[in-house]
Design a protein around this motif. Structure first.
Motif, PDB file in Angstrom:
ATOM      1  N   SER A 106       0.823  -1.199   0.000  1.00 19.05           N
ATOM      2  CA  SER A 106       0.000   0.000   0.000  1.00 19.05           C
ATOM      3  C   SER A 106       0.860   1.252   0.000  1.00 19.05           C
ATOM      4  CB  SER A 106      -0.914   0.007   1.227  1.00 19.05           C
ATOM      5  OG  SER A 106      -0.143  -0.031   2.415  1.00 19.05           O
ATOM      6  N   THR A 107       0.301   2.344  -0.497  1.00 18.55           N
ATOM      7  CA  THR A 107       0.943   3.652  -0.476  1.00 18.55           C
ATOM      8  C   THR A 107      -0.019   4.636   0.187  1.00 18.55           C
ATOM      9  OG1 THR A 107       0.073   4.365  -2.628  1.00 18.55           O
ATOM     10  CG2 THR A 107       2.134   3.089  -2.632  1.00 18.55           C
ATOM     11  N   LYS A 108       0.335   5.900   0.204  1.00 21.66           N
ATOM     12  CA  LYS A 108      -0.529   6.899   0.815  1.00 21.66           C
ATOM     13  C   LYS A 108      -1.828   7.087   0.042  1.00 21.66           C
ATOM     14  CE  LYS A 108       3.242   9.520   2.959  1.00 21.66           C
ATOM     15  NZ  LYS A 108       3.937  10.835   3.038  1.00 21.66           N
ATOM     16  N   ALA A 109      -1.803   6.754  -1.255  1.00 23.59           N
ATOM     17  CA  ALA A 109      -2.991   6.928  -2.099  1.00 23.59           C
ATOM     18  C   ALA A 109      -3.741   5.608  -2.227  1.00 23.59           C
ATOM     19  CB  ALA A 109      -2.587   7.437  -3.477  1.00 23.59           C
ATOM     20  N   LYS A 110      -5.021   5.599  -1.900  1.00 26.09           N
ATOM     21  CA  LYS A 110      -5.847   4.399  -2.053  1.00 26.09           C
ATOM     22  C   LYS A 110      -5.962   4.046  -3.535  1.00 26.09           C
ATOM     23  CE  LYS A 110      -9.616   3.983   0.239  1.00 26.09           C
ATOM     24  NZ  LYS A 110     -10.970   4.217   0.807  1.00 26.09           N
ATOM     25  N   ARG A 112      -3.382   2.854  -5.224  1.00 26.41           N
ATOM     26  CA  ARG A 112      -2.030   2.889  -5.777  1.00 26.41           C
ATOM     27  C   ARG A 112      -1.135   2.019  -4.903  1.00 26.41           C
ATOM     28  NH1 ARG A 112       1.318   7.842  -8.424  1.00 26.41           N
ATOM     29  NH2 ARG A 112       3.221   6.664  -8.837  1.00 26.41           N
ATOM     30  N   PHE A 113      -0.294   1.180  -5.559  1.00 25.51           N
ATOM     31  CA  PHE A 113       0.512   0.210  -4.831  1.00 25.51           C
ATOM     32  C   PHE A 113       1.952   0.217  -5.350  1.00 25.51           C
ATOM     33  CE2 PHE A 113      -3.872  -1.105  -4.914  1.00 25.51           C
ATOM     34  CZ  PHE A 113      -4.133  -1.416  -3.593  1.00 25.51           C
ATOM     35  N   LEU A 114       2.808  -0.426  -4.561  1.00 25.28           N
ATOM     36  CA  LEU A 114       4.218  -0.555  -4.928  1.00 25.28           C
ATOM     37  C   LEU A 114       4.585  -2.022  -4.914  1.00 25.28           C
ATOM     38  CD1 LEU A 114       6.891   0.951  -5.552  1.00 25.28           C
ATOM     39  CD2 LEU A 114       7.414   0.800  -3.099  1.00 25.28           C
ATOM     40  N   ASP A 123       5.443   0.601  -9.973  1.00 23.20           N
ATOM     41  CA  ASP A 123       4.261   1.318  -9.495  1.00 23.20           C
ATOM     42  C   ASP A 123       3.022   0.697 -10.128  1.00 23.20           C
ATOM     43  OD1 ASP A 123       5.454   3.484  -7.894  1.00 23.20           O
ATOM     44  OD2 ASP A 123       6.330   4.104  -9.799  1.00 23.20           O
ATOM     45  N   VAL A 124       1.997   0.489  -9.320  1.00 20.95           N
ATOM     46  CA  VAL A 124       0.751  -0.124  -9.793  1.00 20.95           C
ATOM     47  C   VAL A 124      -0.414   0.787  -9.431  1.00 20.95           C
ATOM     48  CG1 VAL A 124      -0.724  -2.159  -9.729  1.00 20.95           C
ATOM     49  CG2 VAL A 124       1.743  -2.408  -9.386  1.00 20.95           C
ATOM     50  N   VAL A 125      -1.275   1.043 -10.386  1.00 20.78           N
ATOM     51  CA  VAL A 125      -2.450   1.881 -10.159  1.00 20.78           C
ATOM     52  C   VAL A 125      -3.699   1.163 -10.664  1.00 20.78           C
ATOM     53  CG1 VAL A 125      -3.675   3.944 -10.959  1.00 20.78           C
ATOM     54  CG2 VAL A 125      -1.337   4.143 -10.140  1.00 20.78           C
ATOM     55  N   VAL A 126      -4.723   1.105  -9.813  1.00 22.02           N
ATOM     56  CA  VAL A 126      -6.032   0.629 -10.263  1.00 22.02           C
ATOM     57  C   VAL A 126      -6.744   1.838 -10.862  1.00 22.02           C
ATOM     58  CG1 VAL A 126      -8.201  -0.460  -9.607  1.00 22.02           C
ATOM     59  CG2 VAL A 126      -6.079  -1.079  -8.417  1.00 22.02           C
ATOM     60  N   TYR A 139       0.779  -0.366 -14.891  1.00 25.07           N
ATOM     61  CA  TYR A 139       2.051  -0.754 -14.284  1.00 25.07           C
ATOM     62  C   TYR A 139       3.158   0.122 -14.876  1.00 25.07           C
ATOM     63  CZ  TYR A 139      -0.466  -4.987 -12.928  1.00 25.07           C
ATOM     64  OH  TYR A 139      -1.377  -5.876 -12.393  1.00 25.07           O
ATOM     65  N   GLN A 140       4.032   0.632 -14.029  1.00 25.52           N
ATOM     66  CA  GLN A 140       5.158   1.426 -14.527  1.00 25.52           C
ATOM     67  C   GLN A 140       6.465   0.945 -13.911  1.00 25.52           C
ATOM     68  OE1 GLN A 140       5.933   6.025 -15.251  1.00 25.52           O
ATOM     69  NE2 GLN A 140       6.122   5.575 -13.077  1.00 25.52           N
ATOM     70  N   LYS A 141       7.425   0.681 -14.769  1.00 30.70           N
ATOM     71  CA  LYS A 141       8.779   0.349 -14.320  1.00 30.70           C
ATOM     72  C   LYS A 141       9.767   1.076 -15.218  1.00 30.70           C
ATOM     73  CE  LYS A 141      12.023  -3.286 -13.276  1.00 30.70           C
ATOM     74  NZ  LYS A 141      12.254  -4.723 -13.084  1.00 30.70           N
ATOM     75  N   LEU A 142      10.680   1.817 -14.599  1.00 29.37           N
ATOM     76  CA  LEU A 142      11.687   2.587 -15.336  1.00 29.37           C
ATOM     77  C   LEU A 142      11.005   3.476 -16.382  1.00 29.37           C
ATOM     78  CD1 LEU A 142      14.398  -0.192 -15.793  1.00 29.37           C
ATOM     79  CD2 LEU A 142      14.327   1.619 -14.075  1.00 29.37           C
ATOM     80  N   ARG A 143       9.873   4.081 -15.988  1.00 22.89           N
ATOM     81  CA  ARG A 143       9.110   5.032 -16.807  1.00 22.89           C
ATOM     82  C   ARG A 143       8.462   4.372 -18.024  1.00 22.89           C
ATOM     83  NH1 ARG A 143       9.902  10.047 -14.836  1.00 22.89           N
ATOM     84  NH2 ARG A 143       8.888  10.983 -16.633  1.00 22.89           N
ATOM     85  N   LYS A 144       8.416   3.046 -18.063  1.00 25.71           N
ATOM     86  CA  LYS A 144       7.719   2.327 -19.117  1.00 25.71           C
ATOM     87  C   LYS A 144       6.381   1.852 -18.554  1.00 25.71           C
ATOM     88  CE  LYS A 144      11.852   0.734 -21.546  1.00 25.71           C
ATOM     89  NZ  LYS A 144      12.607  -0.468 -22.017  1.00 25.71           N
ATOM     90  N   ILE A 145       5.326   2.061 -19.308  1.00 25.35           N
ATOM     91  CA  ILE A 145       3.978   1.790 -18.816  1.00 25.35           C
ATOM     92  C   ILE A 145       3.313   0.644 -19.581  1.00 25.35           C
ATOM     93  CG2 ILE A 145       1.663   2.763 -18.485  1.00 25.35           C
ATOM     94  CD1 ILE A 145       2.969   5.496 -18.179  1.00 25.35           C
ATOM     95  N   SER A 146       2.675  -0.243 -18.852  1.00 23.74           N
ATOM     96  CA  SER A 146       1.819  -1.279 -19.441  1.00 23.74           C
ATOM     97  C   SER A 146       0.429  -1.154 -18.826  1.00 23.74           C
ATOM     98  CB  SER A 146       2.372  -2.683 -19.171  1.00 23.74           C
ATOM     99  OG  SER A 146       3.518  -2.929 -19.947  1.00 23.74           O
TER     100      SER A 146
END
Length: 228
Positions: A106-110, A112-114, A123-126, A139-146
């Motif tokens: 979990s992160t500070k934002a509901k 959004r996950f790590l 970084d993971v965002v619903v 999903y973002q890793k090294l500024r690449k998004i899927s």
């Protein structure tokens, strides 16, 4: 003495500038990922349960080359302590069913996950979900998004696919980078049973009995199995 006059004048000019008048660094530009709208009032408990991976959009070179090898994939989600998500991903490789376990912290934002990764975090965002039929995750890793589309059932409606494809367009991707998964049959589902109240799989996970190409598929970051 005359040659020193220009230097002395420059020093006096700089000294006369008030702190607010001095040149400041421009603020860092907000990344595309930071601008993604998170599902409002995201609910961990409602999101828990079984999901089918319907489609993925990614510029991953590995995925683009080997997308013909896509296998049906399911995800079992459980709410963990500290508002994190326990994730078990099930898929076949060389006729064997495998379970890949992960923890979305979990992160500070509901919503959004790590995800702690080898070398770099993810970084993971619903981005959007109605909990009962579909979910769109980023999903973002090294500024690449899927972007991945999940469904509660084997197939999702055309309207949901349209939502997914609109999200893809917003990320400056096209159908050339979008891949849909084969449908799931009962024979495949029986390979990877999910027992609620606890997650289990028929995979010999952690036993050392691992095919030589397993880690290529699973751990090739951002690609094929998890696109993370």
């Amino acid at each position: 003495m005359a040659s020193a006059a220009p230097i002395l004048l420059l020093v006096l000019l700089l000294a006369s500038l008030a702190p607010g008048q001095r040149q400041r660094r421009p603020p860092a530009l907000e990344s595309v990922f930071e601008k993604i709208k998170i599902q409002e009032n995201f609910d961990l408990q409602q999101f828990s349960g079984k999901w089918f991976l319907v489609g993925v959009a990614s510029k991953c070179d590995y995925l683009r080359e080997y997308n013909h090898q896509l296998e049906a994939t399911t995800m079992a989600v459980s709410a963990s302590e500290g508002k994190s998500l326990g994730i078990s991903t099930f898929r076949k490789l060389d006729g064997v069913c495998w379970e890949i376990k992960q923890q979305y912290r979990s992160t500070k934002a509901k919503g959004r996950f790590l995800l702690k990764g080898r070398g770099s975090n993810v970084d993971v965002v619903v981005g959007e979900t109605d909990y009962s039929s579909y979910a769109i995750l980023y999903y973002q890793k090294l500024r690449k998004i899927s972007i991945k589309l999940y469904g509660r059932s084997i197939r999702v409606s055309d309207a949901i696919v349209g939502k997914f494809e609109q999200r893809i367009t917003e990320m400056n991707m096209s159908e050339d980078f979008t891949y849909y998964f084969p449908t799931y049959g009962e024979s495949w589902l029986s390979c990877c049973p999910v027992q609620w109240g606890g997650l289990s799989s028929s995979a010999p996970w952690g036993t050392g009995n691992v095919p030589s190409n397993f880690y290529i598929h699973v751990w090739n970051e951002f690609c094929y199995v998890l696109w993370r």
